[in-house]
Every structure is written in C-alpha cells, then in structure tokens.
Design an enzyme around this catalytic site. Structure first.
Site, short mmCIF file in Angstrom:
data_model
loop_
_atom_site.label_atom_id
_atom_site.label_comp_id
_atom_site.label_asym_id
_atom_site.label_seq_id
_atom_site.Cartn_x
_atom_site.Cartn_y
_atom_site.Cartn_z
N CYS A 406 0.83 -1.21 0.00
CA CYS A 406 0.00 0.00 0.00
C CYS A 406 0.86 1.26 0.00
O CYS A 406 0.35 2.37 -0.13
CB CYS A 406 -0.95 0.00 1.20
SG CYS A 406 -2.53 0.80 0.85
N LYS A 409 0.67 3.52 -3.34
CA LYS A 409 -0.50 4.27 -3.78
C LYS A 409 -0.18 5.75 -3.96
O LYS A 409 0.85 6.25 -3.49
CB LYS A 409 -1.66 4.07 -2.81
CG LYS A 409 -1.53 4.77 -1.48
CD LYS A 409 -2.66 4.35 -0.53
CE LYS A 409 -4.03 4.64 -1.09
NZ LYS A 409 -5.11 4.16 -0.20
N ASP A 437 -14.81 4.07 3.82
CA ASP A 437 -14.03 2.88 3.49
C ASP A 437 -14.60 2.14 2.29
O ASP A 437 -13.86 1.58 1.49
CB ASP A 437 -13.97 1.94 4.70
CG ASP A 437 -13.03 2.46 5.78
OD1 ASP A 437 -11.82 2.34 5.59
OD2 ASP A 437 -13.53 3.03 6.77
N ASP A 476 -11.82 -3.03 4.14
CA ASP A 476 -12.86 -2.00 4.00
C ASP A 476 -14.25 -2.55 4.34
O ASP A 476 -15.08 -1.85 4.93
CB ASP A 476 -12.86 -1.46 2.56
CG ASP A 476 -11.62 -0.64 2.25
OD1 ASP A 476 -11.10 0.00 3.18
OD2 ASP A 476 -11.18 -0.65 1.09
N GLY A 526 -13.12 -12.61 -12.33
CA GLY A 526 -12.02 -11.67 -12.31
C GLY A 526 -11.42 -11.47 -13.69
O GLY A 526 -12.02 -11.84 -14.71
N HIS A 527 -10.23 -10.91 -13.71
CA HIS A 527 -9.56 -10.60 -14.98
C HIS A 527 -8.05 -10.69 -14.77
O HIS A 527 -7.53 -10.33 -13.71
CB HIS A 527 -9.93 -9.19 -15.43
CG HIS A 527 -9.37 -8.83 -16.77
ND1 HIS A 527 -9.83 -9.38 -17.95
CD2 HIS A 527 -8.37 -7.98 -17.12
CE1 HIS A 527 -9.14 -8.88 -18.96
NE2 HIS A 527 -8.25 -8.03 -18.48
#
Length: 729
Positions: A406, A409, A437, A476, A526-527
């Site tokens: 993180c 970011k 969140d 979150d 998903g991808h």
C-alpha cells in the site's frame, strides 16, 4: 521487481545451508534473466554452526551466528517461502511443503543439513533437546540459564554424544554457567568405547584434558535408553540426574528423503562429481544432506563452503546450457575445536596446537564468513540512457525505488483533489460513495458495501501476495461492519511461459480462496493481464447491517482501539534497501497475513471504524475526525509497533509514500522522533481503528487480546475542531 525478459525456468533451493547461502550471494552479484529463483527454509535465518559453541559460552550474541536468509534472498532477487519441505514429486516436478500447496521446479537443489534429533530414544522428544536445529536449542538454552539463575532448576546437564560436537557444547555450557556464578555438573554420555572419534590423538588428548580440568564427567560405554524429567536412564539402569538433556550423538538425515525415490547412501542423497543426484539430473544436493559418491567425506561445513562455487556454476549450466564443472574436495581440513573459554585447539593430519591464539584464528575465520554474507553490495538502479526527458533525473534523485504494497498508492492530497472534481451523486440508491471505506448501496431493504484494492508486489511470492491482497481488500468491508459476500480478482502477471503462468495463478487463487472462504465470501470471477510486474487486487462486496459503521460516528468520550501494530511500510522499505532484519520482515509478513474478521465481529458496536492502510495511522484517524467533526488525543506510547520498525525509522528509513502522508502533520501537535514518524507510515493489510463507547472499551479490548490480536487502546475522542494531539513517548 522483474526483468523485462520473460521468465522461463524455475530454480528452487530447499534449505538455507552454507552452500545455498553462498550461492544466493553469487546469484545476487549476477542475476540470470529468465530464471525465477525460489528459496524454501523454515525460518528467516539459518545458523552458522561454527559459532554455536561460542554463543553457548557467552562469547557471541545469538544474532552473530544467524545467516539472514530473507536479506540474501532479496539480494538475489528471489522469493522466500518460510516453510518446511516434506517431499518431492519428481514426475510432476513439485516440492511438497508442510503449510501450503506444492511449488514447481525445473531445477532443484537441496541443502537441508542434518538433524541430531533422537526419535528412537524414549522420552527425548518430551524432555530433551537436540543440538540441531539451532533455533530450538538456543531458545531452550536461554530459558535454562534464566531458570538456573532464578533458582528454579539445578545446574545439572547431560550431553548425549561424546564426539566433537558434544564435547564442545559441554565445555561451552560449563564455562557459561561458571561465569554466571553457578557450579555446573555436566556429564557427557558416549555409547561407544572411544570418544572424540575422527580427532587426531594429540588434539583428542588436549580436549580430554580440558574436560577433566573443567570438572566435566565423560562416560564412555554409557548407552542412554530413556530420558525423563529427572535425567537420563542408562542401559544398566543407572540414572544420570539432569535438568537439561542435550542430544549431540552424531547426525542423521531427514526422514522425508527416504520417500523421494532418489538414490541414497545411508539416508543421504548420493551425488556425483557435478553435485547432481545419481538418479535424477534435475536435482542437486550439497552440504551435510549429500553423500559425495565419487569422494566420500565426513560431515563438515568446510565441504559445503568449498562446494558452493561449483554448485552455483552447475545450476547455471543446467539453466542456460553451459558446460558443468566437477567438485573435488580436499582430503583433510583444519579442524578448530573450542575449549569453552576463549581458547581452542587446532587439529589437522595428526598435528595439534592449542591456546588463545587458535581461538582468535577461529574467531577471525568465523567473523569473515559471516561478514561475507551480511555486507552485501547496495542494489542500485541501472544507469540512465544519455538522452532522457526533462524531469526524469529529478524524479529519480531520491535514489530510492518506489515502494510496494500500500506504500505504492498515490498521495492522499492528489486523490482528494481528483475526487472533489467528480460530479455529485444523483442516484438515490447510493448512500455513501468516495470518502468512506466502502460505498454503501441500497437494494430495497438490503444494503451492500462495495470496495476495491490492489497491491503492487512487495515479495516475489505469489501465494503471500494472494493472501495479503485478499485480507487488505476485505479490510474495507470489515471496517463497515459488513459480512463479506463476493470478490472479483484483478491480476497482473509478469511475462512468463505458460506452465509458470498456470502455477503462479494457482498459488494466488489458492491463498486468496482460503481467506475469502474463511470470511464467508466467494471468488466469483475476475480478470488477468500480463505486465511488467506482479500486481494482485480484489473488488469485494459485503452485506451491510441496517446501520453500517461509518467514519462519521465518533463521539467525544469514545476510546480509540487499534487491532494490529503499525510499521509495515517502514519494514518493507527497509527490506527493499537490505536494511531490515530477516526476523522482522517475517514478523511483518505474519502480521499482514492475519485476517480481521474476528476483530470486526468483536467491534460490531463501534461508533466509527476504519482500516489503517496507505495513509497511515495519522491520516486515517484524521479522516475519521473530519467525518465526525471531533478531535482526538493519541497516546504514542500505547501504539503497538512491529519489531524492528522503530529502529529502522531511527536510521531514516521511510516509505516513498511517507512525504505525502506527513503533510497531515500540520493538523497535529506532536514531537518528532522515530516512533512518531511511524504515524505516517503506510500500512498494508493494517489493523482496524475503532472509536468505541468508553464503558465498553475494557471489555472489547480484553476480547480482542483473548482472540490473539495485538490490540491496544491508543487514545480517545474529544470535543473540538478536527485536530490530533499526540502525547507520550
């Protein structure tokens, strides 16, 4: 984190022995494009056994004899799996592990050492401790010294095994207890009639004389048949009283090797002159777990060290098609035997010399070996081309590669500016959007939460990344008090050949599936794409309660509870710089791998809650204060911190996101310092920060601690405009 060239071969090193440690150093000096390197070792460090007697005697701290496998693997550009190998499927080319799915290999090398455990000796597993592996023995020895010092145990020790290892440990333990003011009673039990086998007669005489001078009893022909809480029972029925029983009776191979189908000699892997298995050309072995069929030698670390250059060369040869080399070990070697204090005896070819000068020689050799594995050249960016766009050199002036997790970011101020420019919401079924969140969506009488997160890889291990990214994304949902429902995966894989792609995807999805299933959610799709480096992310939905827990509910008088220690950003940055200690990195990984579902359930009555991630503890707490229109007092001394994080912060180690996060300092009263700097440290899969009613705080905290969380009450909400007052050390 990857070469732009495709990955085409998997090299797996099982074990952190001396040969593999030196191979890792060589690999880091000249990495081979296209090879994915994996190291499997149960612990973040591996012991240098040559310094073990010195540690036991009190001459070296434990850290001095620990080879940092985390740092070496990072230097080599590989991934480290902290697990124990349990088998090999040679047909599928898979290494089986104790705590996770098998991993694939194209070329495999084993350097797993030996064990001095005694499974056949009744009671030893319950009451004794083997000299190898070192970690367990060192812990037991430290605890024994403390108990003797407190008068809880008598200073009586029995060592099973009268070889060099047993004699060295006996003298070292007797010396240490004497320096601590205790008259030790040490007995060495040798089943055979001749102790110190393999040692020249002159050196053996010196060692036997020292044992006698130190009051250590040597018992040849003493066969141990049982170990009890009171000592060792011999074959003749005699009991040798002992509060500590140490096993040093030679060595034996690891049991699982017998099931590999490899050609073995007395349980050890038979290899030829090129260090390849005689029965499988894809498997190599070195160190004590290998039997040199072309030149049999006793088990000694010197042969592993001398084999390392040949092993490195031949692994490269098998991966790239080069010519192999042969390993021809020396017939004899200089044996240096510690005598308890800072003196030693040298033995080679029947000649022997003893005294403090020999100990100093041994000390220089040992320290030089450890420095070679610890003082690693700094990893720098490749040189820039002569012609680059304006601003490129300025962006790279900090000489620190962008952080991962993180910490990768974008800064909060930039995100806020972009979000502020978005059109106002017009849909009535979206109750909250950007800023909390997760978004809260209404479907009739049902509320759902929706959030997404993805992580740039901070480790080359896709399994760890899959687990941490899943926990990070669920944070979150948990922070809103919602029940996780479904997840979509978004994965970017480095360019690699198809078989490696499939194995990598399988590792990510296995780890993530376990996390989501345990949380009550399912992966529904998903991808995937191919890119420059590994990135793992998930979009997650959850079923919210009638009143989701928002950032805006904090009230004056509420107590602030944090469920995890902070410091992951600093430790991950230190890891990238080769400045973090391996055990500290491993502790950070373990913290990030801890889900927060149980904590969220305990905190279900919180007035406000958030998960502490990229903007750091200060940034996320200030967001709660802004949303709630209140201020807070934070007790810095109460904030839990991961091992090693504060020490790294004191050395100036910072995440690349730190400067953006530290902009929040203008809204705080605080005193600069290493621990205070961690308030701006970006967290990956960080803890939950909750504002709870004052009269419930003690009970909630007790439940969290009982559930195994390193939770703490770190402050309180007070009246006033949004501002953070940091007190304490």
């Amino acid at each position: 984190m990857h070469s732009p060239l495709p990955l085409t071969r998997d090299l797996v090193l099982v074990g952190g022995g001396h040969a593999h440690a030196l191979v890792l150093r060589r690999w880091g000096m000249a990495r081979v494009p296209g090879v994915r390197l994996t190291v499997v070792n149960p612990d973040p460090t591996a012991p240098y056994t040559g310094m073990l007697p010195g540690h036991v005697a009190g001459h070296y701290p434990r850290a001095a004899l620990e080879i940092d496998i985390v740092k070496l693997t990072r230097f080599a550009g590989g991934r480290l799996i902290l697990d124990r190998a349990t088998g090999i499927d040679r047909d599928a080319r898979r290494v089986h592990l104790a705590g996770r799915p098998p991993i694939r290999y194209d070329v495999l090398s084993l350097d797993i050492g030996i064990t001095s455990d005694m499974p056949g000796l009744k009671g030893f597993a319950e009451h004794g401790v083997a000299a190898k592996p070192l970690q367990r023995f060192a812990d037991r020895w430290a605890a024994f010294q403390q108990k003797v010092g407190a008068g809880r145990l008598a200073p009586r020790i029995a060592v099973i095994g009268g070889g060099v290892a047993g004699a060295e440990l006996a003298m070292a333990m007797a010396h240490r207890l004497k320096t601590l003011g205790h008259a030790a009673q040490v007995t060495v039990l040798e089943a055979g009639d001749t102790p110190l086998r393999g040692v020249g007669p002159r050196a053996a005489s010196r060692v036997l004389g020292r044992l006698k001078d130190m009051g250590i009893t040597l018992r040849p022909g003493a066969l141990a048949v049982e170990v009890t809480a009171d000592g060792v029972i011999l074959e003749n029925g005699e009991t040798i009283p002992a509060a500590l029983v140490v096993g040093a009776a030679g060595a034996r191979p690891h049991d699982w090797l017998a099931d590999t189908g490899l050609e073995l000699h007395e349980g050890y892997i038979s290899v030829g002159a090129t260090l390849r298995s005689l029965s499988d050309p894809t498997i190599h072995a070195a160190g004590d777990c290998a039997h040199l069929s072309h030149a049999p030698r006793p088990k000694a670390g010197v042969y592993a060290v001398r084999a390392a250059p040949v092993l490195h060369h031949n692994l490269l040869a098998d991966l790239t098609g080069r010519q192999r080399r042969e390993f021809h070990p020396q017939r004899d070697f200089l044996r240096l035997i510690s005598l308890g204090g800072k003196d030693a005896v040298a033995d080679r070819s029947g000649l022997s010399v003893a005294g403090p000068a020999i100990w100093r020689l041994k000390d220089r050799i040992d320290r030089a070996f450890m420095r070679k594995l610890d003082d690693l050249p700094a990893m720098r960016r490749p040189p820039l081309p002569k012609l680059v766009a304006r601003g490129v050199r300025k962006e790279l002036a900090a000489d620190q590669a962008p952080c991962a997790g993180c910490g990768a970011k974008v800064g909060g101020a930039q995100i806020s500016a972009v979000l502020a420019a978005l059109p106002h919401r017009t849909r009535t079924d979206i109750e909250t959007g950007a800023g909390d969140d997760a978004a809260v969506l209404r479907f009739g009488d049902t509320r759902a939460v929706l959030s997404t997160d993805h992580l740039r890889a901070f480790t080359e291990d896709p399994w760890i990344m899959g687990r941490v990214a899943a926990i990070h994304a669920l944070g979150d949902v948990w922070a809103m008090g919602a029940a996780p429902q479904a997840a979509l995966a978004t994965l970017v894989l480095p360019h690699m050949r198809e078989g490696m792609q499939a194995a990598t995807l399988a590792e990510i999805m296995d780890a993530a599936t376990h996390v989501f299933t345990a949380a009550g959610a399912e992966i529904v799709g998903g991808h995937t794409t191919l890119g420059a480096e590994l990135t793992v992310g998930f979009t997650v939905t959850g079923i919210a309660p009638a009143r989701p827990i928002l950032l805006s509910g904090a009230r004056p008088g509420d107590r602030l509870i944090l469920t995890k220690p902070i410091g992951t950003g600093t430790i991950l940055a230190g890891d990238m710089m080769l400045k973090a200690q391996g055990p500290d990195v491993a502790a950070a990984w373990a913290s990030m791998c801890r889900p927060q579902g149980d904590a969220a359930a305990i905190l279900k009555d919180a007035h406000a809650m958030t998960d502490v991630t990229g903007f750091g503890l200060a940034g996320h707490l200030l967001a709660m204060l802004d949303a709630s229109g209140v201020a807070a007092r934070l007790d810095l001394g109460a904030v839990p911190v991961l091992p090693g994080a504060e020490a790294l912060a004191a050395k100036g180690v910072r995440s690349t996101l730190y400067p953006a996060n530290a902009a929040a300092a203008s809204r705080m009263f605080w005193t600069e310092g290493p621990k205070a700097a961690l308030l701006f440290d970006p967290q990956t899969a960080g803890g939950l920060l909750a504002a709870v009613p004052a009269d419930r705080a003690a009970d909630i905290l007790g439940q969290l601690v009982e559930a195994g969380y390193e939770a703490a009450r770190i402050g309180e909400i007070v009246e006033g405009a949004p501002f953070l007052d940091v007190t304490g050390a």
